[in-house]
Design a protein around this motif. Structure first.
Motif: not given
Length: 330
Positions: A182-197, A224-236
């Motif tokens: 989780e810390n790594c992902l937060h560090q990455l999101i702070r670095l790249r807020p637009e990182h949808a993955l 919000q960054l990648d509205a047509c990502n079917a994998e993320v929609l399945c996860n949601l």
């Protein structure tokens, strides 16, 4: 008085003939195992900042003469033995070596690729890209501790390295180090807020900890960054199902089918939700449209028979059993 010499990288005979012909100077010659080193006796005739590029026809590939200072030309009070260090390869050479190693890696030749990466690190131990690629290789060969160590080294060397942070988070998640992941992902999101993955992977991490509300928030941020990502929609949709938001889950799975009409998972989950909500007619409608796309799909055939209560099989087909078994065996 200090004198500047020139270090020659290449075949000894060619290098000596080239230096003698170009400079037309007497030279003091010393031949270590490698490389051949030439020291000019009259360096004052050559500008100190000069760098002479050897042509391909002489050396086979481009090399440079690098200025150096040698104790043999120093005054006695300054003459000191200095440890000899190996010559670093040129940037072009390292680039070619990395490309060759990566090709081996991509073709599954892991032992040869690992050896090639190791050779590059002998010349440049602070190459974050090579540490990152080694981490991936170690993970692919089931050496998870080594993989994590290599990726951590890549991040230490280059803290703003998105791919290394993402892979490190995934591997930490894989071994159950959820807080570090989780810390790594937060560090990455702070670095790249637009990182949808990264946002999607953070949602998966939250879901695995049954932090469903946070997971849903992360998935929606990713969409919000990648509205047509079917994998993320399945996860949601799955996370919405976990909090009993059946209407929201049904709508989300319908969006998945709009994007990927042949999605087996979306069909299966949507039919299950519709039957759970008592909407059997709609479930049969979804199954029928599924069969139009995949008439031989054993799962769809079985669910249609069971759902319509006509020709209900006494047991599921062998194809159905194999499909379900293969799904869980992967």
């Amino acid at each position: 008085m200090l004198a500047t010499g020139w270090q020659v990288v290449g075949k000894g005979g060619d290098a000596l003939r080239f230096a003698t012909r170009i400079f037309q100077l007497p030279v003091g010659l010393r031949i270590p195992r490698r490389p051949l080193t030439l020291y000019l006796a009259r360096p004052s005739t050559v500008p100190a900042a000069c760098v002479v590029l050897l042509k391909d026809s002489i050396m086979g590939s481009a090399r440079h003469f690098h200025p150096l200072r040698h104790p043999a030309f120093q005054s006695t009070d300054m003459a000191k033995k200095r440890p000899r260090r190996p010559l670093p390869a040129s940037a072009a050479d390292q680039g070619e070596a990395l490309a060759a190693a990566l090709k081996l890696h991509q073709h599954g030749q892991f032992p040869r690729a690992e050896k090639a990466y190791g050779k590059i690190l002998l010349l440049d131990s602070k190459n974050a890209v090579v540490h990152h690629l080694l981490g991936r290789l170690y993970f692919q060969t089931d050496r998870r501790d080594a993989a994590i160590a290599a990726l951590q080294q890549a991040v230490v060397l280059q803290p703003e390295y998105p791919d290394a942070l993402l892979d490190l988070a995934n591997m930490l998640h894989e071994v159950g180090s959820l807080t570090q992941a989780e810390n790594c992902l937060h560090q990455l999101i702070r670095l790249r807020p637009e990182h949808a993955l990264a946002l999607n992977n953070l949602g998966v991490l939250y879901k695995d900890q049954q932090r469903f509300d946070e997971a849903i928030g992360a998935y929606r941020s990713s969409l919000q960054l990648d509205a047509c990502n079917a994998e993320v929609l399945c996860n949601l949709a799955h996370a919405l199902t976990c909090i009993d938001d059946l209407e929201g889950a049904v709508q989300t799975y319908r969006r998945v089918l709009d994007l990927e009409p042949a999605s087996v998972e979306a069909h299966r989950c949507l039919v299950s939700l519709l039957r759970r909500a008592g909407q059997h007619a709609e479930a049969i409608e979804i199954l029928s449209s599924w069969l139009e796309l995949e008439p031989d799909n054993p799962v769809a055939r079985h669910l249609v028979s069971a759902g319509s209560r006509t020709e209900v099989p006494q047991r599921v087909s062998d194809e159905y059993v194999r499909d379900v078994f293969d799904k869980f065996a992967v």
